[in-house]
Design a protein around this motif. Structure first.
Motif, PDB file in Angstrom:
ATOM      1  N   HIS A   1       0.654  -1.917  -0.066  1.00  0.00           N
ATOM      2  CA  HIS A   1      -0.789   0.054  -0.291  1.00  0.00           C
ATOM      3  C   HIS A   1       1.016   1.135   0.127  1.00  0.00           C
ATOM      4  O   HIS A   1       0.690   2.314  -0.399  1.00  0.00           O
ATOM      5  CB  HIS A   1      -0.844   0.069   1.368  1.00  0.00           C
ATOM      6  CG  HIS A   1      -2.591  -1.626   1.161  1.00  0.00           C
ATOM      7  ND1 HIS A   1      -3.730  -0.603   1.268  1.00  0.00           N
ATOM      8  CD2 HIS A   1      -2.584  -2.279   0.518  1.00  0.00           C
ATOM      9  CE1 HIS A   1      -3.739  -1.520   1.382  1.00  0.00           C
ATOM     10  NE2 HIS A   1      -3.440  -2.508   0.248  1.00  0.00           N
ATOM     11  N   ALA A   2       2.551   1.087   0.646  1.00  0.00           N
ATOM     12  CA  ALA A   2       3.279   2.055   0.493  1.00  0.00           C
ATOM     13  C   ALA A   2       3.330   2.802  -0.657  1.00  0.00           C
ATOM     14  O   ALA A   2       4.041   4.123  -1.114  1.00  0.00           O
ATOM     15  CB  ALA A   2       4.166   2.336   1.370  1.00  0.00           C
ATOM     16  N   ASP A   3       2.958   1.468  -1.524  1.00  0.00           N
ATOM     17  CA  ASP A   3       4.070   1.513  -2.863  1.00  0.00           C
ATOM     18  C   ASP A   3       2.963   1.809  -3.825  1.00  0.00           C
ATOM     19  O   ASP A   3       3.287   2.357  -4.365  1.00  0.00           O
ATOM     20  CB  ASP A   3       4.808   0.373  -3.281  1.00  0.00           C
ATOM     21  CG  ASP A   3       5.569   0.795  -4.810  1.00  0.00           C
ATOM     22  OD1 ASP A   3       7.169   0.894  -4.391  1.00  0.00           O
ATOM     23  OD2 ASP A   3       5.693   0.564  -5.939  1.00  0.00           O
ATOM     24  N   CYS A   4       2.107   1.286  -3.214  1.00  0.00           N
ATOM     25  CA  CYS A   4       0.986   1.013  -5.182  1.00  0.00           C
ATOM     26  C   CYS A   4      -0.237   1.603  -4.730  1.00  0.00           C
ATOM     27  O   CYS A   4      -0.727   2.423  -5.852  1.00  0.00           O
ATOM     28  CB  CYS A   4       1.117  -0.289  -4.909  1.00  0.00           C
ATOM     29  SG  CYS A   4       2.653  -1.749  -5.515  1.00  0.00           S
ATOM     30  N   GLY A   5      -0.158   1.855  -3.387  1.00  0.00           N
ATOM     31  CA  GLY A   5      -1.481   2.607  -2.507  1.00  0.00           C
ATOM     32  C   GLY A   5      -2.485   1.239  -2.849  1.00  0.00           C
ATOM     33  O   GLY A   5      -1.819   0.006  -2.628  1.00  0.00           O
ATOM     34  N   PRO A   6      -4.322   1.503  -2.720  1.00  0.00           N
ATOM     35  CA  PRO A   6      -4.828   0.235  -2.351  1.00  0.00           C
ATOM     36  C   PRO A   6      -4.678  -0.652  -3.370  1.00  0.00           C
ATOM     37  O   PRO A   6      -5.073  -0.358  -4.757  1.00  0.00           O
ATOM     38  CB  PRO A   6      -6.050   0.880  -1.948  1.00  0.00           C
ATOM     39  CG  PRO A   6      -6.224   2.771  -1.808  1.00  0.00           C
ATOM     40  CD  PRO A   6      -4.371   3.302  -2.658  1.00  0.00           C
ATOM     41  N   VAL A   7      -4.005  -1.838  -2.547  1.00  0.00           N
ATOM     42  CA  VAL A   7      -4.787  -3.450  -3.716  1.00  0.00           C
ATOM     43  C   VAL A   7      -5.619  -3.971  -3.300  1.00  0.00           C
ATOM     44  O   VAL A   7      -5.826  -4.751  -2.314  1.00  0.00           O
ATOM     45  CB  VAL A   7      -3.069  -3.312  -4.044  1.00  0.00           C
ATOM     46  CG1 VAL A   7      -2.807  -4.922  -4.538  1.00  0.00           C
ATOM     47  CG2 VAL A   7      -2.770  -2.528  -4.684  1.00  0.00           C
ATOM     48  N   PRO A   8      -6.297  -4.873  -4.006  1.00  0.00           N
ATOM     49  CA  PRO A   8      -7.512  -6.188  -3.611  1.00  0.00           C
ATOM     50  C   PRO A   8      -6.078  -6.431  -3.451  1.00  0.00           C
ATOM     51  O   PRO A   8      -5.412  -7.373  -3.364  1.00  0.00           O
ATOM     52  CB  PRO A   8      -7.884  -6.653  -4.576  1.00  0.00           C
ATOM     53  CG  PRO A   8      -7.746  -5.348  -5.687  1.00  0.00           C
ATOM     54  CD  PRO A   8      -6.609  -4.905  -5.094  1.00  0.00           C
ATOM     55  N   ILE A   9      -6.225  -7.904  -2.209  1.00  0.00           N
ATOM     56  CA  ILE A   9      -6.199  -8.270  -0.897  1.00  0.00           C
ATOM     57  C   ILE A   9      -6.746  -9.678  -0.554  1.00  0.00           C
ATOM     58  O   ILE A   9      -7.810 -10.030  -0.817  1.00  0.00           O
ATOM     59  CB  ILE A   9      -5.459  -7.884   0.444  1.00  0.00           C
ATOM     60  CG1 ILE A   9      -4.196  -6.238   0.171  1.00  0.00           C
ATOM     61  CG2 ILE A   9      -4.775  -9.246   0.917  1.00  0.00           C
ATOM     62  CD1 ILE A   9      -4.895  -5.610   1.271  1.00  0.00           C
ATOM     63  N   LEU A  10      -5.869 -10.804  -1.222  1.00  0.00           N
ATOM     64  CA  LEU A  10      -5.583 -12.225  -0.514  1.00  0.00           C
ATOM     65  C   LEU A  10      -5.834 -13.420   0.085  1.00  0.00           C
ATOM     66  O   LEU A  10      -4.617 -12.745   0.177  1.00  0.00           O
ATOM     67  CB  LEU A  10      -6.889 -12.690  -1.839  1.00  0.00           C
ATOM     68  CG  LEU A  10      -6.731 -14.780  -1.066  1.00  0.00           C
ATOM     69  CD1 LEU A  10      -7.847 -15.042  -0.726  1.00  0.00           C
ATOM     70  CD2 LEU A  10      -7.131 -15.175  -2.714  1.00  0.00           C
ATOM     71  N   VAL A  11      -5.641 -12.582   1.449  1.00  0.00           N
ATOM     72  CA  VAL A  11      -4.462 -13.583   2.800  1.00  0.00           C
ATOM     73  C   VAL A  11      -4.913 -15.200   2.609  1.00  0.00           C
ATOM     74  O   VAL A  11      -6.896 -15.370   3.064  1.00  0.00           O
ATOM     75  CB  VAL A  11      -5.049 -13.404   3.951  1.00  0.00           C
ATOM     76  CG1 VAL A  11      -4.001 -14.252   4.507  1.00  0.00           C
ATOM     77  CG2 VAL A  11      -4.839 -11.422   3.962  1.00  0.00           C
ATOM     78  N   LEU A  12      -4.197 -16.321   2.185  1.00  0.00           N
ATOM     79  CA  LEU A  12      -4.453 -17.623   1.611  1.00  0.00           C
ATOM     80  C   LEU A  12      -3.378 -18.356   3.300  1.00  0.00           C
ATOM     81  O   LEU A  12      -2.302 -18.276   3.141  1.00  0.00           O
ATOM     82  CB  LEU A  12      -3.904 -17.643   0.709  1.00  0.00           C
ATOM     83  CG  LEU A  12      -4.020 -19.678  -0.376  1.00  0.00           C
ATOM     84  CD1 LEU A  12      -5.983 -19.675  -0.067  1.00  0.00           C
ATOM     85  CD2 LEU A  12      -3.494 -19.993  -1.087  1.00  0.00           C
ATOM     86  N   SER A  13      -4.383 -18.392   4.339  1.00  0.00           N
ATOM     87  CA  SER A  13      -3.677 -18.790   5.348  1.00  0.00           C
ATOM     88  C   SER A  13      -3.463 -20.767   5.498  1.00  0.00           C
ATOM     89  O   SER A  13      -4.568 -20.558   5.384  1.00  0.00           O
ATOM     90  CB  SER A  13      -3.915 -18.162   6.346  1.00  0.00           C
ATOM     91  OG  SER A  13      -3.159 -18.311   7.098  1.00  0.00           O
ATOM     92  N   ALA A  14      -2.220 -20.942   6.210  1.00  0.00           N
ATOM     93  CA  ALA A  14      -3.305 -22.291   6.618  1.00  0.00           C
ATOM     94  C   ALA A  14      -3.431 -22.290   8.609  1.00  0.00           C
ATOM     95  O   ALA A  14      -4.058 -23.186   8.395  1.00  0.00           O
ATOM     96  CB  ALA A  14      -1.327 -23.496   7.217  1.00  0.00           C
ATOM     97  N   GLU A  15      -3.400 -21.413   9.582  1.00  0.00           N
ATOM     98  CA  GLU A  15      -3.442 -21.235  10.177  1.00  0.00           C
ATOM     99  C   GLU A  15      -4.589 -20.272  10.761  1.00  0.00           C
ATOM    100  O   GLU A  15      -5.384 -19.156  10.080  1.00  0.00           O
ATOM    101  CB  GLU A  15      -2.134 -20.810  10.889  1.00  0.00           C
ATOM    102  CG  GLU A  15      -1.494 -21.772  11.141  1.00  0.00           C
ATOM    103  CD  GLU A  15       0.158 -21.225  11.746  1.00  0.00           C
ATOM    104  OE1 GLU A  15      -0.292 -20.921  12.733  1.00  0.00           O
ATOM    105  OE2 GLU A  15       1.712 -21.502  10.987  1.00  0.00           O
ATOM    106  N   GLY A  16      -5.047 -20.818  11.639  1.00  0.00           N
ATOM    107  CA  GLY A  16      -6.765 -19.670  12.103  1.00  0.00           C
ATOM    108  C   GLY A  16      -5.730 -18.080  12.466  1.00  0.00           C
ATOM    109  O   GLY A  16      -4.902 -18.074  12.983  1.00  0.00           O
ATOM    110  N   ILE A  17      -6.866 -17.879  12.514  1.00  0.00           N
ATOM    111  CA  ILE A  17      -6.751 -15.783  12.204  1.00  0.00           C
ATOM    112  C   ILE A  17      -7.341 -15.575  13.278  1.00  0.00           C
ATOM    113  O   ILE A  17      -8.856 -15.225  13.486  1.00  0.00           O
ATOM    114  CB  ILE A  17      -6.129 -15.228  11.264  1.00  0.00           C
ATOM    115  CG1 ILE A  17      -5.152 -15.995  10.039  1.00  0.00           C
ATOM    116  CG2 ILE A  17      -6.194 -13.151  11.013  1.00  0.00           C
ATOM    117  CD1 ILE A  17      -5.157 -15.536   9.160  1.00  0.00           C
ATOM    118  N   GLY A  18      -6.778 -13.987  14.575  1.00  0.00           N
ATOM    119  CA  GLY A  18      -7.891 -13.322  15.279  1.00  0.00           C
ATOM    120  C   GLY A  18      -8.688 -12.684  14.759  1.00  0.00           C
ATOM    121  O   GLY A  18      -8.306 -12.551  13.911  1.00  0.00           O
ATOM    122  N   GLU A  19      -9.163 -12.756  15.395  1.00  0.00           N
ATOM    123  CA  GLU A  19     -10.343 -10.945  15.241  1.00  0.00           C
ATOM    124  C   GLU A  19      -9.557 -10.108  15.152  1.00  0.00           C
ATOM    125  O   GLU A  19      -9.671  -9.322  14.169  1.00  0.00           O
ATOM    126  CB  GLU A  19     -11.769 -11.104  16.003  1.00  0.00           C
ATOM    127  CG  GLU A  19     -12.408 -12.667  15.725  1.00  0.00           C
ATOM    128  CD  GLU A  19     -12.329 -12.645  14.047  1.00  0.00           C
ATOM    129  OE1 GLU A  19     -13.174 -11.565  13.695  1.00  0.00           O
ATOM    130  OE2 GLU A  19     -13.168 -13.505  13.956  1.00  0.00           O
TER     131      GLU A  19
END
Length: 617
Positions: free
Chosen positions: A559-577
């Motif tokens: 975001h600092a280099d390109c501005g807002p970009v669509p993001i997909l987080v693909l994770s093998a572990e649970g992520i907290g709220e």
């Protein structure tokens, strides 16, 4: 095995007449004897190291804070009642009453301190010692100041509530409690003797105080032993749960990563086999993809059951559009039903309510498992999925089938892990490990206001009824989300510290027509961004990377280099709220391993979100 022998036979053996062996000679000096009769040895009080000891007392003080506050308040009220009673009966002058009033104010002051101090729990030991010591000193001082020996018989019983206070709870340490009890037992008779009472007159009070202290010491030692044993067992359970959580986290990462790579490679192979030269391998590629999907589903169920049970995965209750959910499930399971020659019938809601209160991901897995179970167990006929309003604030989701049904005596068994039906055990076309319904049962236990019932008779099929709460009103939605899209020319930046996973996902996206850039760390991401001549259309990143880097660092750099970009987080572990709350709006999350069609649909959503934002600007 011990065999009893008749008495005559028993005494006929020589060993019966042999004198018993002398016990071994035990030599104890006086110091060892004193150490052997300490309360901690006599009552087998467990001892902890310094860190565990500190944790034990911190936990005890949190529990004892409220009882100590009310004990102080009751003690102050009792002293005040005695003062007023003596004034009323004429046993005390106003001057004498004023001299006795400070202890009342002092106890109320300690109550006020514990009530409003932010660190009150840390001060319980000191407050308890101070209140008990000053109360006993106050009684003794008042007795000596009055100088009347006849008041002794009225004063010494006032120590008994203090003993109940000190011995009955763990406000003070064991040593301080015993010291307080026996010092006051000695001080009070000495005060009586100072006033002129004879030893004979003091014997009843001395005996009573000594007996109460002896019983108090026994009670307190038993109480502390029980509390310490309970704390030790609780610590064992916590350590086991922590190890289980750590094991599941490591297992989740080590299994989901290669499974996601396998899924990507299978998708690439299946696409490649559509070429005329490789069409003879298409069937094999399809079967391999199906086997990988079954393996992914089994691993996800096993890990999700463990995560739900140990609290790693916590349900997030939101408003779930029931029509969108049923449409997505229809698209997912219609090919599977058609392959078995079954008709999948899905009835969407045509009138309110259109939404329920649940966790969208868990609810989708629950209904999906019920559908998968119904399809695998039904030889011919149909499977119906419908949502019916059953009350003022309840909606019931039915999964019915025309299968063989389940006998009543085995209906409870099907929700246990690794239990498979008799037909499936003998049917090579029915895959699975028998954990789908076990996940359903575990998930229902952790979702509030969710109930599952089963109605079935042999030869009549099954009807699984999932009852849940209706969410606030929302507009109906009948269309399912897009599952495919044209990705030709889309630039996708992939960040993952697993080289195999990075290569597999790159191959899959390139097969779909994407231009792909890859990075394995934050430093590599910055190098790729520095060389870029265009802004990426999508960022796909793992959440946990090497060197304690996370998706937060990658997202901030992009975001600092390109501005807002669509993001997909693909994770093998649970992520907290808390971590999810830090993501930019429109960030999507997928758990590894994700099927190729689910991955494609999520990418379409992310890119659609970008186009929507562009149009709104």
């Amino acid at each position: 095995m011990l065999i009893s022998r008749p008495f005559i036979e028993h005494i006929s053996v020589k060993s019966f007449f042999r004198s018993p062996a002398a016990p071994p000679y035990i030599s104890l000096n006086f110091k060892e004897l004193c150490a052997a009769v300490t309360p901690s040895r006599l009552f087998v009080i467990p001892q902890f190291d310094a860190d565990i000891e500190r944790e034990f007392w911190q936990e005890r003080y949190r529990v004892l804070l409220s009882p100590l506050k009310w004990a102080l308040a009751l003690g102050a009220c009792a002293f005040l009642a005695y003062i007023l009673l003596d004034l009323h009966t004429g046993n005390a002058s106003r001057t004498n009453a004023l001299l006795r009033l400070p202890i009342v104010l002092f106890l109320f002051g300690l109550f006020h301190y514990l009530q409003y101090s932010p660190n009150a729990a840390d001060k319980i030991n000191g407050v308890a010692k101070l209140s008990a010591g000053l109360s006993a000193t106050h009684l003794t001082a008042v007795l000596l100041i009055d100088g009347n020996p006849r008041y002794y018989q009225e004063t010494w019983p006032a120590l008994l509530p203090m003993y109940f206070f000190s011995y009955g709870q763990m406000f003070m340490s064991l040593r301080a409690t015993i010291g307080f009890g026996w010092s006051t037992t000695l001080a009070m008779p000495l005060a009586g003797y100072w006033l002129g009472l004879s030893v004979v007159d003091l014997i009843p009070s001395i005996l009573n105080l000594a007996i109460v202290n002896l019983f108090g010491v026994c009670t307190r030692c038993q109480l502390e032993a029980y509390a310490r044993n309970s704390f030790r067992e609780k610590r064992k359970v916590e350590i086991i749960a922590e190890r289980k959580t750590r094991f599941l986290r490591q297992l989740s990462h080590n299994l989901r990563q290669p499974l996601q790579a396998l899924s990507c490679y299978a998708s690439v192979m299946e696409t490649a086999c559509r070429e005329p030269a490789s069409q003879h391998l298409q069937h094999i590629a399809g079967r391999m993809g199906f086997a990988i999907d079954e393996l992914n589903r089994a691993v996800n169920h096993i890990l999700d059951i463990g995560n739900l049970e140990n609290g790693t995965q916590r349900p997030l209750l939101t408003s779930v559009d029931i029509n969108l959910l049923l449409s997505a499930l229809e698209n997912q399971f219609a090919p599977q039903a058609a392959k078995r020659g079954l008709k999948l019938i899905v009835h969407l809601r045509q009138s309110p309510p259109y939404s329920v209160q649940s966790d969208a991901s868990i609810l989708s897995q629950i209904i999906g498992n019920l559908l998968d179970n119904a399809i695998k167990y039904t030889d011919s006929g149909w499977v119906v999925l419908a949502a019916v309003k059953t009350g003022q604030d309840r909606l019931q989701i039915h999964v019915r089938d025309s299968g063989p049904g389940i006998a009543i005596d085995v209906q409870g068994e099907i929700f246990k892990e690794f239990v498979r039906g008799r037909r499936r055990n003998n049917d090579p076309s029915a895959h699975g490990l028998g954990i789908g319904l076990a996940y359903v049962a575990t998930a229902i236990q952790h979702l509030p206001d969710h109930e599952l019932a089963l109605y079935s008779k042999p030869g009549r099929g099954c009807d699984f009824k999932l009852t849940l709460a209706i969410a606030p009103h929302c507009q109906p939605a009948f269309e399912s989300p897009a599952a495919t899209g044209d990705f030709a020319g889309r630039l996708v930046l992939i960040v993952d510290d697993d080289a195999c996973m990075l290569d597999a996902l790159s191959c899959q996206l390139q097969t779909w027509g994407c231009d792909v850039q890859t990075a394995g760390s934050l430093a590599e991401t910055r190098m790729v961004l520095a060389d870029n001549v265009r802004v990426p259309d999508l960022l796909i990143t793992d959440f946990y990377l090497s060197n304690q880097e996370t998706a937060h660092d990658i997202i901030a750099a992009v975001h600092a280099d390109c501005g807002p970009v669509p993001i997909l987080v693909l994770s093998a572990e649970g992520i907290g709220e808390e971590d999810k709350a830090r993501w930019p709006a429109g960030t999507h999350l997928l758990r590894k391993p994700a099927k190729s069609d689910v991955l494609m649909a999520t990418i379409v959503k992310a890119l659609e979100h970008k186009s929507t934002d562009s149009q709104s600007k």
